[in-house]
Design an enzyme around this catalytic site. Structure first.
Site, PDB file in Angstrom:
ATOM      1  N   HIS A 119       0.985  -1.001  -0.099  1.00 35.35           N
ATOM      2  CA  HIS A 119      -0.101  -0.311  -0.049  1.00 35.35           C
ATOM      3  C   HIS A 119       0.734   1.640   0.051  1.00 35.35           C
ATOM      4  CE1 HIS A 119      -4.139  -1.379   0.046  1.00 35.35           C
ATOM      5  NE2 HIS A 119      -3.668  -2.356   1.064  1.00 35.35           N
TER       6      HIS A 119
ATOM      7  N   ASP B 113      -1.937  -5.301  -3.984  1.00 36.63           N
ATOM      8  CA  ASP B 113      -2.362  -4.307  -3.494  1.00 36.63           C
ATOM      9  C   ASP B 113      -0.976  -3.048  -2.925  1.00 36.63           C
ATOM     10  OD1 ASP B 113      -5.046  -4.439  -3.198  1.00 36.63           O
ATOM     11  OD2 ASP B 113      -5.242  -4.390  -1.353  1.00 36.63           O
TER      12      ASP B 113
ATOM     13  N   ASN C 242      -7.137  -5.538  -5.946  1.00 36.84           N
ATOM     14  CA  ASN C 242      -7.888  -4.654  -5.807  1.00 36.84           C
ATOM     15  C   ASN C 242      -7.958  -3.060  -6.268  1.00 36.84           C
ATOM     16  OD1 ASN C 242      -7.680  -5.233  -2.862  1.00 36.84           O
ATOM     17  ND2 ASN C 242      -9.119  -3.972  -2.925  1.00 36.84           N
ATOM     18  N   HIS C 243      -6.115  -2.661  -5.414  1.00 34.33           N
ATOM     19  CA  HIS C 243      -6.117  -1.701  -6.485  1.00 34.33           C
ATOM     20  C   HIS C 243      -5.512  -0.982  -6.768  1.00 34.33           C
ATOM     21  CE1 HIS C 243      -7.390   0.148  -1.692  1.00 34.33           C
ATOM     22  NE2 HIS C 243      -7.277  -0.702  -1.730  1.00 34.33           N
TER      23      HIS C 243
END
Length: 137
Positions: free
Chosen positions: A2, A29, A55-56
């Site tokens: 992230h 991610d 998904n990001h």
């Protein structure tokens, strides 16, 4: 990760990560939420770094293509993207789109492991890895 690439670099240095012998496998991610998400471009160039699309990454790809929900992506840490020039947004999208959904790694003991984001969809208790791959791909 992230978007916490500088922190990961710090941890790798602290643990003695050896770029010529070690590898990193990421379950996706890579971007959003953290302080340095654009560093993803540098990491994707490293031969010892292997990642699947999360998904990001998919949210970024969808939004840059005009098919995504920009407000949702922004709420989930993606606001940084919309501050960048559109040409760089497209470059990021292209790089992330090249990430596989699955990585298979052959181990020295003859076994193979699969790396996916979140979990592989197993429909029945007796499903095998091939069934999960067929569902994803």
């Amino acid at each position: 990760m992230h978007g916490c690439f500088k922190f990961l670099t710090y941890l790798l240095n602290k643990t003695g990560f050896n770029k010529s012998a070690d590898r990193i496998f990421s379950v996706g991610d890579l971007i959003d939420r953290g302080p340095d998400p654009i560093d993803v471009m540098d990491w994707l160039q490293e031969p010892w770094f292997h990642a699947v699309r999360g998904n990001h990454e998919q949210m970024l790809i969808d939004c840059v293509s005009g098919k995504g929900d920009v407000a949702r992506h922004s709420r989930n840490g993606g606001a940084w993207l919309y501050e960048l020039p559109s040409i760089f947004q497209q470059t990021l999208s292209d790089a992330l789109q090249s990430l596989p959904l699955i990585i298979e790694v052959d181990l020295t003991n003859g076994r193979t492991i699969g790396i996916v984001h979140a979990e592989a969809p197993i429909i029945h208790n007796n499903d095998k890895w091939q069934n999960a791959k067929d569902t994803i791909l």
